[in-house]
Design a protein around this motif. Structure first.
Motif, PDB file in Angstrom:
ATOM      1  N   SER A  17     -30.824   9.990  18.476  1.00 36.82           N
ATOM      2  CA  SER A  17     -30.828   9.790  19.921  1.00 36.82           C
ATOM      3  C   SER A  17     -29.382   9.771  20.423  1.00 36.82           C
ATOM      4  N   ALA A  21     -28.891   2.703  22.617  1.00 37.86           N
ATOM      5  CA  ALA A  21     -29.933   1.730  22.933  1.00 37.86           C
ATOM      6  C   ALA A  21     -29.306   0.385  23.268  1.00 37.86           C
ATOM      7  N   PRO A  40     -36.685  -4.962  31.301  1.00 43.37           N
ATOM      8  CA  PRO A  40     -37.793  -4.022  31.422  1.00 43.37           C
ATOM      9  C   PRO A  40     -38.055  -3.286  30.109  1.00 43.37           C
ATOM     10  N   SER A  41     -39.155  -2.580  30.089  1.00 38.65           N
ATOM     11  CA  SER A  41     -39.515  -1.762  28.926  1.00 38.65           C
ATOM     12  C   SER A  41     -38.401  -0.776  28.603  1.00 38.65           C
ATOM     13  N   GLY A  42     -38.043  -0.689  27.347  1.00 37.09           N
ATOM     14  CA  GLY A  42     -37.005   0.252  26.939  1.00 37.09           C
ATOM     15  C   GLY A  42     -35.610  -0.281  27.148  1.00 37.09           C
ATOM     16  N   ALA A  43     -35.478  -1.556  27.528  1.00 37.67           N
ATOM     17  CA  ALA A  43     -34.156  -2.128  27.810  1.00 37.67           C
ATOM     18  C   ALA A  43     -33.325  -2.275  26.532  1.00 37.67           C
ATOM     19  N   GLY A  44     -33.992  -2.462  25.405  1.00 35.82           N
ATOM     20  CA  GLY A  44     -33.260  -2.648  24.149  1.00 35.82           C
ATOM     21  C   GLY A  44     -33.515  -3.996  23.498  1.00 35.82           C
ATOM     22  N   THR A  46     -36.182  -5.099  21.625  1.00 34.34           N
ATOM     23  CA  THR A  46     -36.612  -4.963  20.227  1.00 34.34           C
ATOM     24  C   THR A  46     -35.452  -4.505  19.355  1.00 34.34           C
ATOM     25  N   THR A  47     -34.668  -3.568  19.873  1.00 36.63           N
ATOM     26  CA  THR A  47     -33.529  -3.047  19.119  1.00 36.63           C
ATOM     27  C   THR A  47     -32.543  -4.164  18.790  1.00 36.63           C
ATOM     28  N   GLN A  89     -43.408  -7.516  17.428  1.00 37.73           N
ATOM     29  CA  GLN A  89     -44.141  -7.184  18.643  1.00 37.73           C
ATOM     30  C   GLN A  89     -45.533  -6.626  18.290  1.00 37.73           C
ATOM     31  N   GLU A 174     -41.510 -10.540  21.846  1.00 32.35           N
ATOM     32  CA  GLU A 174     -42.684 -10.721  22.707  1.00 32.35           C
ATOM     33  C   GLU A 174     -43.806 -11.447  21.974  1.00 32.35           C
ATOM     34  N   HIS A 207     -41.754 -10.517  28.695  1.00 34.60           N
ATOM     35  CA  HIS A 207     -41.871  -9.826  29.975  1.00 34.60           C
ATOM     36  C   HIS A 207     -42.312 -10.795  31.063  1.00 34.60           C
ATOM     37  N   ARG A 257     -41.521   4.738  30.829  1.00 29.96           N
ATOM     38  CA  ARG A 257     -41.986   4.359  29.511  1.00 29.96           C
ATOM     39  C   ARG A 257     -43.071   3.287  29.632  1.00 29.96           C
ATOM     40  N   SER A 260     -45.219  -1.189  25.636  1.00 31.88           N
ATOM     41  CA  SER A 260     -45.861  -1.016  24.317  1.00 31.88           C
ATOM     42  C   SER A 260     -46.620  -2.271  23.919  1.00 31.88           C
TER      43      SER A 260
HETATM   44  N1  LIG Z   1     -36.947   4.411  16.369  1.00 34.01           N
HETATM   45  C1  LIG Z   1     -36.379   4.834  17.514  1.00 34.01           C
HETATM   46  N2  LIG Z   1     -35.811   6.070  17.562  1.00 34.01           N
HETATM   47  C2  LIG Z   1     -35.232   6.513  18.690  1.00 34.01           C
HETATM   48  N3  LIG Z   1     -35.155   5.810  19.829  1.00 34.01           N
HETATM   49  C3  LIG Z   1     -35.701   4.575  19.846  1.00 34.01           C
HETATM   50  C4  LIG Z   1     -36.357   4.030  18.686  1.00 34.01           C
HETATM   51  N4  LIG Z   1     -36.800   2.791  18.988  1.00 34.01           N
HETATM   52  C5  LIG Z   1     -36.461   2.588  20.278  1.00 34.01           C
HETATM   53  N5  LIG Z   1     -35.795   3.643  20.810  1.00 34.01           N
HETATM   54  C6  LIG Z   1     -35.236   3.755  22.170  1.00 34.01           C
HETATM   55  O1  LIG Z   1     -34.295   2.727  22.350  1.00 34.01           O
HETATM   56  C7  LIG Z   1     -34.424   2.140  23.643  1.00 34.01           C
HETATM   57  C8  LIG Z   1     -34.662   0.665  23.508  1.00 34.01           C
HETATM   58  O2  LIG Z   1     -35.955   0.446  22.947  1.00 34.01           O
HETATM   59  P1  LIG Z   1     -36.510  -0.987  22.581  1.00 34.01           P
HETATM   60  O3  LIG Z   1     -37.722  -0.802  21.767  1.00 34.01           O
HETATM   61  O4  LIG Z   1     -35.427  -1.800  22.020  1.00 34.01           O
HETATM   62  O5  LIG Z   1     -36.914  -1.536  24.029  1.00 34.01           O
HETATM   63  P2  LIG Z   1     -37.620  -2.910  24.445  1.00 34.01           P
HETATM   64  O6  LIG Z   1     -36.727  -3.582  25.402  1.00 34.01           O
HETATM   65  O7  LIG Z   1     -38.038  -3.645  23.250  1.00 34.01           O
HETATM   66  O8  LIG Z   1     -38.898  -2.354  25.225  1.00 34.01           O
HETATM   67  P3  LIG Z   1     -40.390  -2.989  25.322  1.00 34.01           P
HETATM   68  O9  LIG Z   1     -40.331  -4.053  26.356  1.00 34.01           O
HETATM   69  O10 LIG Z   1     -41.205  -1.823  25.803  1.00 34.01           O
HETATM   70  O11 LIG Z   1     -40.773  -3.454  23.974  1.00 34.01           O
HETATM   71  C9  LIG Z   1     -35.536   2.905  24.344  1.00 34.01           C
HETATM   72  O12 LIG Z   1     -34.950   3.879  25.170  1.00 34.01           O
HETATM   73  C10 LIG Z   1     -36.305   3.535  23.222  1.00 34.01           C
HETATM   74  O13 LIG Z   1     -36.869   4.759  23.643  1.00 34.01           O
END
Ligand SMILES: Nc1ncnc2c1ncn2[C@@H]1O[C@H](COP(=O)(O)OP(=O)(O)OP(=O)(O)O)[C@@H](O)[C@H]1O
Ligand SMILES: [Mg+2]
Lengths: 260, 252
Positions: A17, A21, A40-44, A46-47, A89, A174, A207, A257, A260
């Motif tokens: 990517s 993230a 929000p969703s996709g904020a990062g 989980t990462t 999650q 979450e 959330h 997005r 999830s």
């Molecule tokens: N395995 C992966 N490979 C590539 N991109 C990823 C991967 N996992 C997450 N991403 C991207 O990294 C960004 C952060 O994702 P992350 O899962 O950390 O979001 P989040 O805040 O936990 O969202 P949610 O509330 O939906 O769980 C997003 O843009 C996602 O598309």
């Protein structure tokens, strides 16, 4: 005493990517504190939590967890891993095993390798697992197979597994997303209570801003991989939370997005 | 299914052409076909009543077929365990698993009866060539099933156990094995059923088992005895199937 989590100028992009993230994150979590991650969703969220759990490679910056610095190139020492507990999650349970077996799996890192392999838990392991089950209100499900449980019941099993591990840092992604409002409050009481009772630190994403306010001493807002605010709970304005979700709705791609 | 466009037209022409070609080049004598009815009736008449005196041969041949299927299946399991790992996407690199999968496809493509004939040539008559043939032939399918069982394992619980500090063997035991075991058990039982069915005819080429008696009695025009053996085979197949249906339900 060293802080439970110390992050300096951390950046990370998932393999394959181009968009980071996480971007230039700095965060300090003192031992014993309960901190909520909102965004929000996709904020990062989980990462960030996975990175603190030592599961991601190839990031930049400095990060230390429970006084030991993480290496961006290799996983943490196995001996350190039981000290950091994770509530996934998507639960990440072994579907065909019983609830008790899944909760005992949380103790594998604290058993001797031979016992872990044979699955012969000591009475202490068993007591700890049963106590975690009772704490999560699912003692009566101990012998049920996970694939026969509801989403909310699975979530409790995931939390019980983490508690049975007796971690000093609880990272919960979450942890109450599948529970009704009353159950969610109950489980967060349990999670933050268990952390406080043993002087452990809890970092959970959510959330639900109202729950974050009730159960965290500090709230960190994250959006598009950046920290947008980091404030004690009583300083958090309604406006800041509203902005957190509004801003990203305009960011291309991110608002689309699905949760999830 | 409906064919559309040029491709559809070409396909229909090809199918029609193939059928016509088959009729033209095969010497189909309709007179022979017409006289077949009475012949079959006569044949069936000579099979009836089945001769019950061959019970001893049936038991002996049936037991040998069962032994061939059991030992052949055991051999296939032993070969499929390492080959299944080598054919799995999650365990080895793409060049290796692709090579092993191609090899398994070749093995599957060779009919059991052909392998049995080669083995009879190599090790002589009796159940041994049958056992080797079954083990070899069944590995083509079973190793592929095992690889799919390995690849079908969900990664998330493995990562969760690793995060909790579990070592590789503990992860194998508590996260991978519980997911794989029922699939492996079901596939192995299924393959055993096929092995038993397929080894019933091995005796025809001298590779042991009950098929030997069918062949002997038909050749010597003892149709009533052949009928008894055939009945026994049918009963065996139905029984195996019933047992397997019951077993498979346990691993749902
Ligand atoms: N395995 C992966 N490979 C590539 N991109 C990823 C991967 N996992 C997450 N991403 C991207 O990294 C960004 C952060 O994702 P992350 O899962 O950390 O979001 P989040 O805040 O936990 O969202 P949610 O509330 O939906 O769980 C997003 O843009 C996602 O598309
Ligand atoms: Mg997430």
């Amino acid at each position: 005493m060293s802080p439970a989590v110390q992050i300096d100028d951390l950046s990370f992009a998932h393999p394959g990517s181009d968009l980071p993230a996480l971007e230039r994150i700095s965060l300090l979590v003192p031992t014993g504190e309960s901190v909520a991650l909102l965004g929000p969703s996709g904020a990062g969220k989980t990462t960030l939590l996975a990175l603190l759990d030592g599961r991601l490679r190839g990031w930049q910056g400095r990060t230390s967890v429970l006084g030991a610095s993480l290496d961006p190139d290799r996983p943490p020492l196995r001996a350190r891993r039981p000290d950091t507990g994770f509530v996934f999650q998507e639960f990440a349970l072994v579907e065909r095993s019983t609830v008790l077996r899944n909760v005992l799996n949380g103790r594998l890192g604290r058993m001797s390798p031979l016992r872990a392999l044979m699955g012969s838990s000591t009475s202490h392991d068993l007591e700890t697992a049963l106590a975690a089950l009772a704490d999560c209100g699912i003692a009566d499900l101990a012998e049920r197979r996970v694939d026969s449980l509801s989403g909310g019941q699975r979530q409790r099993v995931a939390i019980a597994r983490c508690l049975a591990q007796e971690p000093r840092l609880i990272l919960a992604d979450e942890p109450v997303s599948s529970l009704d409002p009353a159950r969610a409050a109950e489980v967060l009481t349990l999670l933050t209570g268990a952390a406080r009772a043993r002087g452990a630190t809890a970092l959970f994403s959510s959330h639900q801003p109202d729950l974050a306010r009730r159960f965290a001493q500090r709230i960190v807002g994250i959006s598009g991989g950046r920290i947008v605010f980091d404030v004690p709970t009583f300083d958090l304005s309604e406006e800041a939370t509203a902005n957190l979700y509004r801003d990203t709705a305009r960011m291309p791609g991110v608002g689309l997005r699905a949760v999830s | 299914m409906r064919f559309r466009g040029i491709g559809g037209f070409a396909a229909s022409t090809l199918v029609a052409g193939a059928i016509l070609w088959s009729f033209m080049t095969t010497d189909v004598e309709f007179s022979r076909l017409l006289s077949a009815g009475p012949r079959i009736a006569e044949f069936l008449g000579r099979m009836f009543p089945p001769d019950p005196t061959v019970m001893r041969e049936i038991m002996k041949g049936g037991a040998e077929t069962l032994r061939i299927a059991i030992l052949g299946s055991l051999g296939a399991v032993v070969l499929s365990a390492p080959l299944g790992i080598l054919a799995s996407e999650t365990m080895v690199s793409p060049p290796l698993y692709r090579t092993v999968r191609t090899l398994l496809a070749f093995i599957r493509a060779i009919p059991l009866i052909l392998v049995a004939m080669l083995m009879v040539g190599a090790v002589g008559l009796g159940p041994l060539p049958g056992i080797i043939a079954v083990a070899f032939h069944a590995t083509g399918m079973l190793a592929k099933f095992y690889a799919e069982a390995i690849d079908g394992v969900s990664r998330a619980p493995i990562a969760a156990l690793e995060s909790a500090g579990a070592g590789p063997l503990a992860r194998l035991r508590h996260a991978i094995w519980p997911q794989m075991a029922p699939v492996i058990a079901r596939d192995t039982i299924f393959r055993f059923e096929l092995n038993l069915r397929e080894s019933l005819i091995l005796g025809i080429v001298g590779a042991g088992g009950i098929g030997f008696y069918i062949q002997t009695y038909v050749r010597s025009f003892q149709y009533d005895k052949a009928a008894s053996v055939t009945l026994a085979v049918i009963i065996m197949v139905v029984a195996i199937e019933a047992i397997n249906v019951a077993l498979r339900r346990r691993f749902a």
